[in-house]
Design a protein around this motif. Structure first.
Motif, PDB file in Angstrom:
ATOM      1  N   CYS A  36      19.090   9.968 -53.689  1.00 38.81           N
ATOM      2  CA  CYS A  36      20.080   9.641 -54.315  1.00 38.81           C
ATOM      3  C   CYS A  36      20.486   8.162 -53.797  1.00 38.81           C
ATOM      4  O   CYS A  36      20.536   8.047 -52.634  1.00 38.81           O
ATOM      5  N   VAL A  37      20.696   7.196 -54.992  1.00 39.87           N
ATOM      6  CA  VAL A  37      20.874   5.745 -54.542  1.00 39.87           C
ATOM      7  C   VAL A  37      22.322   5.561 -53.675  1.00 39.87           C
ATOM      8  O   VAL A  37      22.101   4.463 -53.111  1.00 39.87           O
ATOM      9  N   MET A  38      23.177   6.268 -53.775  1.00 38.14           N
ATOM     10  CA  MET A  38      24.294   6.150 -52.894  1.00 38.14           C
ATOM     11  C   MET A  38      24.463   6.989 -51.814  1.00 38.14           C
ATOM     12  O   MET A  38      25.497   6.874 -51.065  1.00 38.14           O
ATOM     13  N   SER A 127      25.092  19.676 -57.919  1.00 34.47           N
ATOM     14  CA  SER A 127      25.258  18.232 -58.298  1.00 34.47           C
ATOM     15  C   SER A 127      24.443  17.705 -59.251  1.00 34.47           C
ATOM     16  O   SER A 127      23.170  17.722 -59.376  1.00 34.47           O
ATOM     17  N   ILE A 128      25.268  16.841 -60.094  1.00 34.40           N
ATOM     18  CA  ILE A 128      24.446  16.003 -61.399  1.00 34.40           C
ATOM     19  C   ILE A 128      25.215  14.923 -61.397  1.00 34.40           C
ATOM     20  O   ILE A 128      26.119  14.624 -60.939  1.00 34.40           O
ATOM     21  N   ALA A 129      24.443  14.005 -62.027  1.00 36.38           N
ATOM     22  CA  ALA A 129      24.858  12.486 -62.118  1.00 36.38           C
ATOM     23  C   ALA A 129      24.743  11.965 -63.656  1.00 36.38           C
ATOM     24  O   ALA A 129      24.429  10.747 -63.723  1.00 36.38           O
ATOM     25  N   GLY A 130      24.642  12.731 -64.454  1.00 37.04           N
ATOM     26  CA  GLY A 130      24.537  12.220 -65.852  1.00 37.04           C
ATOM     27  C   GLY A 130      24.282  13.679 -66.811  1.00 37.04           C
ATOM     28  O   GLY A 130      24.147  14.729 -66.330  1.00 37.04           O
ATOM     29  N   HIS A 136      20.814  10.693 -65.212  1.00 33.27           N
ATOM     30  CA  HIS A 136      20.993  11.360 -63.873  1.00 33.27           C
ATOM     31  C   HIS A 136      19.838  10.922 -63.006  1.00 33.27           C
ATOM     32  O   HIS A 136      20.185  10.754 -61.721  1.00 33.27           O
ATOM     33  N   GLU A 137      18.651  10.829 -63.507  1.00 32.23           N
ATOM     34  CA  GLU A 137      17.332  10.450 -62.377  1.00 32.23           C
ATOM     35  C   GLU A 137      17.521   8.989 -62.089  1.00 32.23           C
ATOM     36  O   GLU A 137      16.815   8.786 -60.875  1.00 32.23           O
ATOM     37  N   ALA A 138      18.405   8.207 -62.777  1.00 32.51           N
ATOM     38  CA  ALA A 138      18.338   6.844 -62.292  1.00 32.51           C
ATOM     39  C   ALA A 138      19.237   6.982 -60.939  1.00 32.51           C
ATOM     40  O   ALA A 138      19.234   5.917 -60.028  1.00 32.51           O
ATOM     41  N   ASN A 179      27.652   6.171 -65.873  1.00 32.45           N
ATOM     42  CA  ASN A 179      27.526   7.450 -66.503  1.00 32.45           C
ATOM     43  C   ASN A 179      28.806   8.093 -67.117  1.00 32.45           C
ATOM     44  O   ASN A 179      28.704   9.198 -67.625  1.00 32.45           O
ATOM     45  N   LEU A 180      29.797   7.703 -66.915  1.00 35.60           N
ATOM     46  CA  LEU A 180      31.176   8.097 -67.335  1.00 35.60           C
ATOM     47  C   LEU A 180      31.017   8.430 -68.885  1.00 35.60           C
ATOM     48  O   LEU A 180      31.694   9.415 -69.316  1.00 35.60           O
ATOM     49  N   ALA A 181      30.530   7.805 -69.618  1.00 32.25           N
ATOM     50  CA  ALA A 181      30.535   8.121 -71.144  1.00 32.25           C
ATOM     51  C   ALA A 181      29.704   9.394 -71.410  1.00 32.25           C
ATOM     52  O   ALA A 181      29.829   9.950 -72.364  1.00 32.25           O
TER      53      ALA A 181
END
Length: 366
Positions: A36-38, A127-130, A136-138, A179-181
Motif C-alpha cells: 500500500c502506497v501510504m 480494507s479497501i481503497a476504491g 483500489h489497486e493504485a 477515490n472519494l468520488a
C-alpha cells in the motif's frame, strides 16, 4: 423488575472492575504481502523490521487478557500471514475477550473463512481503497480487487448459510482525494456483498509530502466535492440498509482521541508496549510525519517490553503513568469547560498532549 435491574447493574460494574481495559491491540506480525502506497511497511521498506510475534511473547501478553474487553490482533502487518493466528484467537476467546482483526482480504480463502467462522471471532474488518479495480489497486498495490470482492462475497455467503451472527464484517474504505468520488458506489458494493457496515476512514498517518496530497481532511470545512460524496454515500446507505460511518474531514482538537490511551494499549510484534499503533513503528526510533503541510519527526514511544517485564508492570511504569496523566488532566479540563466551571478553558490549554500526539491527526478527531 427492580431486583433484575440491580443485578444487571452490579454485573456491569463488576465486569468494568475486572476488565478496566477497553482493548489490547496486538501486532501479531509486521509483515505484509501487498505494498500500500501510504503504509510505513512500503514507505520505510529499506529499513522496516518485518517479523512475527513469537508464541512466547504472545503468551506473556495473554496473562493479562482477563483485564481486557477486546483483543485486536493487528498492527502494521497482515495478521492472516501469522501461522498461529487461529491459536491466538482461541487463546483470547478462552480468556473471555472479544476478538477481531483487520485484513487486506487477500488470504480470505474458503478454508480460512470456514476456520474463522468456527473460531468464534467477533469482528473482521476488510480494507479497501476504491470501488473499482483501477482505483483500489493504485493505492493498495499488489491487491487484486476482483479477487478481494469474491473472497468477501464467498465468506459472507458462508456466514449466512451457517446462520452465524458472528463475526461482524466491516469494510473499511480509506478516503483519499483520488477515490472519494467512488465512496457511494463502495457503500452500495458493501451492501450487495452482505457486509454489516462500511466505515469511511482517513489517511491518518501521512509520511511524505507526496502522500499529504492524498488526504481529504484539513482545518477548513471539506471541499464541496467531498461533502457531495459523503451525502451521496449516506443516501445509498439509507436506501440499502447498510450501516455507514464516516470519519470527520475537519480538525477538531479532542481531549483524548478514539484510540484512548487511558483504556487501550498497543504491543508491537517484538513485544514493545506503546500507547497506540501511531506512536510505534517496528524497529524505528523516530516517527516521520507530515502534519499541517510540514515534515516533522518525533521520537517513537515505548514504555517497556513484555519479554522483559509483565505487561501490567509496564502499565504502572512512572513514565507511562505520567503520559496517561496528561490526558486525564485534558479530560478534566474539557469536562470543566463543558460544565462552565471557572478556569476550565485555561486548564485545557495548560495541559498539552504528549509530544508524540501533538502532530497526530487522531488527536484532532480525524
Amino acid at each position: 423488575m427492580g431486583a433484575t435491574v440491580e443485578r444487571i447493574g452490579n454485573w456491569l460494574r463488576n465486569r468494568a472492575a475486572l476488565r478496566p481495559f477497553e482493548a489490547f491491540q496486538i501486532e501479531v506480525t509486521s509483515r505484509c504481502n501487498i505494498q500500500c502506497v501510504m503504509c510505513p511497511v512500503t514507505v520505510l521498506s529499506d529499513r522496516w523490521h518485518a517479523r512475527d510475534m513469537s508464541w512466547e511473547t504472545f503468551e506473556r501478553l495473554a496473562e493479562a487478557f482477563g483485564r481486557a474487553n477486546w483483543v485486536h490482533l493487528q498492527g502494521w502487518g497482515e495478521p492472516l500471514l501469522h501461522r498461529r493466528l487461529f491459536d491466538m484467537i482461541a487463546r483470547a476467546k478462552g480468556a473471555g475477550c472479544r476478538v477481531g482483526f483487520t485484513t487486506n482480504g487477500t488470504r480470505l480463502t474458503p478454508g480460512t473463512g470456514a476456520r474463522l467462522l468456527d473460531s468464534g471471532l467477533d469482528l473482521v474488518a476488510v480494507s479497501i481503497a476504491g470501488a473499482t479495480a483501477a482505483t483500489h489497486e493504485a493505492i493498495r498495490a499488489g491487491s487484486n480487487f476482483a479477487r478481494l470482492a469474491e473472497n468477501l462475497r464467498r465468506f459472507l455467503l458462508l456466514r449466512r448459510e451457517r446462520g452465524n451472527a458472528r463475526p461482524k464484517v466491516e469494510i473499511l474504505f480509506l478516503m483519499t482525494s483520488t477515490n472519494l468520488a467512488e465512496l457511494p458506489r463502495a457503500v452500495e458494493l458493501a451492501a450487495e456483498l452482505g457486509a454489516d457496515e462500511l466505515v469511511a476512514t482517513n489517511l491518518d498517518y501521512v509520511m511524505t509530502a507526496g502522500l499529504d496530497s492524498l488526504r481529504t481532511y484539513s482545518d477548513a470545512p471539506p471541499a464541496a466535492e467531498f461533502r457531495d460524496a459523503l451525502e451521496q454515500a449516506r443516501a445509498v446507505a439509507l436506501r440499502t440498509g447498510i450501516t455507514f460511518r464516516p470519519y470527520r474531514l475537519q480538525f477538531r482538537e479532542m481531549a483524548v482521541c478514539d484510540l484512548d490511551p487511558l483504556r487501550i494499549l498497543y504491543v508491537s510484534a517484538d513485544g514493545a508496549v506503546a500507547p497506540c499503533v501511531y506512536t510505534s513503528l517496528a524497529g524505528q526510533s523516530g516517527l516521520p510525519r507530515v502534519f499541517a503541510g510540514a515534515p516533522v519527526e518525533v521520537p517513537a514511544v515505548s514504555f517497556g517490553n513484555v519479554n522483559d517485564r509483565p505487561l501490567m508492570e509496564i502499565w504502572q511504569d512512572p513514565a507511562y503513568r505520567e503520559f496517561r496523566a496528561r490526558f486525564t488532566r485534558r479530560v478534566e479540563g474539557a469536562t470543566a469547560m463543558m460544565l462552565g466551571a471557572a478556569g476550565g478553558a485555561a486548564a485545557r490549554e495548560e495541559h498539552p498532549a504528549p509530544e508524540a500526539c501533538r502532530t497526530c491527526p487522531k488527536l484532532f478527531g480525524i
